[in-house]
Scaffold this motif. Structure first.
Motif, short mmCIF file in Angstrom:
data_model
loop_
_atom_site.label_atom_id
_atom_site.label_comp_id
_atom_site.label_asym_id
_atom_site.label_seq_id
_atom_site.Cartn_x
_atom_site.Cartn_y
_atom_site.Cartn_z
N SER A 1 0.96 -1.22 -0.07
CA SER A 1 -0.19 0.03 0.04
C SER A 1 0.96 1.17 -0.14
O SER A 1 2.12 1.28 0.36
N ASP A 2 0.18 2.29 -0.28
CA ASP A 2 0.94 3.58 -0.12
C ASP A 2 1.60 3.81 0.99
O ASP A 2 2.62 4.60 1.45
N ALA A 3 0.59 3.69 2.27
CA ALA A 3 1.40 3.67 3.44
C ALA A 3 2.51 2.91 3.99
O ALA A 3 3.45 3.26 4.57
N ASP A 4 2.22 1.61 3.39
CA ASP A 4 3.64 0.72 3.53
C ASP A 4 4.75 1.39 2.77
O ASP A 4 5.90 1.35 3.73
N MET A 5 4.65 1.91 1.81
CA MET A 5 5.66 2.29 0.88
C MET A 5 6.35 3.78 1.68
O MET A 5 7.48 3.73 1.72
N ALA A 6 5.46 4.24 2.04
CA ALA A 6 5.77 5.60 2.75
C ALA A 6 6.47 5.21 4.19
O ALA A 6 7.50 6.07 4.38
N GLN A 7 6.17 4.52 4.92
CA GLN A 7 6.57 3.88 6.10
C GLN A 7 7.95 3.52 5.75
O GLN A 7 9.06 3.70 6.63
N ILE A 8 8.34 2.47 4.88
CA ILE A 8 9.45 2.09 4.75
C ILE A 8 10.48 2.95 4.32
O ILE A 8 11.90 3.10 4.34
N ALA A 9 9.99 4.41 3.75
CA ALA A 9 10.70 5.38 3.14
C ALA A 9 11.37 5.85 4.31
O ALA A 9 12.39 6.58 4.27
N THR A 10 10.75 6.06 5.28
CA THR A 10 11.18 6.68 6.56
C THR A 10 12.56 5.92 7.03
O THR A 10 13.22 6.43 8.06
N LEU A 11 13.00 4.58 6.75
CA LEU A 11 14.10 3.93 7.19
C LEU A 11 15.28 4.33 6.71
O LEU A 11 16.46 3.76 7.29
N ASP A 12 15.22 5.12 5.53
CA ASP A 12 16.67 5.73 5.03
C ASP A 12 17.61 6.12 6.27
O ASP A 12 17.19 7.14 6.96
N ARG A 13 18.80 5.85 6.12
CA ARG A 13 19.71 6.30 7.43
C ARG A 13 21.11 6.25 6.51
O ARG A 13 22.02 6.60 7.41
N GLY A 14 21.22 6.46 5.31
CA GLY A 14 22.52 6.34 4.62
C GLY A 14 23.49 5.54 4.97
O GLY A 14 24.88 5.66 5.15
N HIS A 15 23.05 4.22 5.40
CA HIS A 15 23.92 3.12 5.74
C HIS A 15 24.40 2.22 4.56
O HIS A 15 23.97 1.45 4.18
N ARG A 16 25.67 2.85 4.17
CA ARG A 16 26.44 2.01 3.08
C ARG A 16 27.39 1.01 3.57
O ARG A 16 27.87 0.90 4.38
N LEU A 17 27.12 -0.18 2.88
CA LEU A 17 27.63 -1.65 3.18
C LEU A 17 28.80 -1.72 2.30
O LEU A 17 29.73 -2.55 2.71
N THR A 18 29.03 -1.03 0.90
CA THR A 18 30.06 -1.65 0.03
C THR A 18 30.60 -0.14 -0.27
O THR A 18 30.04 0.55 -1.00
N SER A 19 31.97 -0.09 -0.17
CA SER A 19 32.61 1.12 -0.30
C SER A 19 34.18 0.77 -0.52
O SER A 19 35.12 1.04 0.25
N PRO A 20 34.61 -0.30 -1.49
CA PRO A 20 35.90 -0.69 -1.39
C PRO A 20 37.17 0.43 -1.47
O PRO A 20 36.92 1.16 -2.43
N LYS A 21 37.81 0.48 -0.53
CA LYS A 21 39.02 1.30 -0.78
C LYS A 21 39.77 1.26 -1.82
O LYS A 21 40.15 0.41 -2.48
#
Length: 267
Positions: A240-260
């Motif tokens: 639902s639009d509500a589910d999508m909007a709720q998941i959108a709030t989880l963004d925290r800039g948490h990057r897992l891949t960034s090879p030196k």
């Protein structure tokens, strides 16, 4: 031509493990397989595909050119080597895997070489991966946005990469999300679990459905038959639009891949 919304990733899988994963996925109905030169599993993937007996035209095979092969005199030869390993005459999609470290090979050089590979029939479509907005602009200047089928980036509920995705989409460039499940981290998220419970789905199905409903392609990997089967269920789910909007709030800039030494300065 377009990039299918759902496929199988093979990152970190090698030998019999990747052969079994690809074989099982194909048996279950997967038809999109994503690999890369640096995964060192193209020959194993090719073996599994050949053994499946599935006609080549029913498959969509993606691989990625590694940074050591970006020079124009090397790129096409390296792609031909990938084709041999994969036991196919062409790829459906070939990506530049990462930007050239310290711009050792200019974007224009490797994008032009990749476009030439397309003209030669070695690949049906071309694209990029792990590019910043500035690097995307350089790629567009080199070959035109129309020739860039997709931009494959790390993208999951904890890293929604909105700037990069937004710019790509503004140029008509499709986004493929890799690591959509964030190595399983998002599957433990209370919000994702709550939505999954309500919809009688798995957290993985919810997360994959969220990405596809956002307009992105996904390429989750698994070595377990049950998970491969279950992940397929995401293709028929609607949030639902509500589910999508709720998941959108989880963004925290948490990057897992960034090879030196390889990763660019991220947007």
């Amino acid at each position: 031509m377009s990039v299918p919304a759902f496929g199988l990733g093979t990152f970190r899988l090698q030998g019999q493990v990747v052969i079994d994963s690809v074989s099982t996925a194909l048996e279950l109905g997967y038809r999109v397989i994503d690999t890369a030169q640096i995964y060192e599993n193209e020959a194993d993937v090719g073996q599994a595909i050949a053994a499946s007996g599935i006609p080549r035209e029913e498959l969509f095979i993606t691989s990625k050119i590694w940074v050591a092969n970006f020079a124009k005199e090397r790129l096409i030869d390296s792609l031909k080597e990938s084709l041999q390993k994969l036991q196919t005459d062409y790829l459906d999609l070939t990506l530049i895997h990462w930007p050239s470290p310290d711009d050792q090979v200019p974007v224009e050089e490797f994008m032009t070489a990749l476009l030439e590979a397309k003209r030669l029939g070695l690949t049906r479509q071309i694209g990029i991966s792990n590019f910043t907005i500035d690097l995307m602009k350089q790629a567009i200047a080199a070959v035109g946005a129309d020739n860039i089928a997709t931009h494959q980036i790390e993208l999951h509920p904890y890293l929604q990469n909105r700037k990069v995705a937004g710019f790509a989409q503004s140029q008509g460039i499709h986004i493929t999300s890799y690591m959509t499940l964030a190595y399983g981290e998002v599957l433990k998220d209370p919000l994702i679990q709550q939505i999954a419970e309500r919809l009688h789905a798995t957290p993985a199905q919810i997360t994959l459905a969220w990405a596809m409903q956002s307009g992105y392609a996904v390429i989750p990997s698994s070595t377990k038959r049950a998970n491969l089967q279950s992940n397929l269920g995401a293709t028929t789910m609607t949030l639902s639009d509500a589910d999508m909007a709720q998941i959108a709030t989880l963004d925290r800039g948490h990057r897992l891949t960034s090879p030196k030494g390889i990763a660019p300065d991220w947007d």
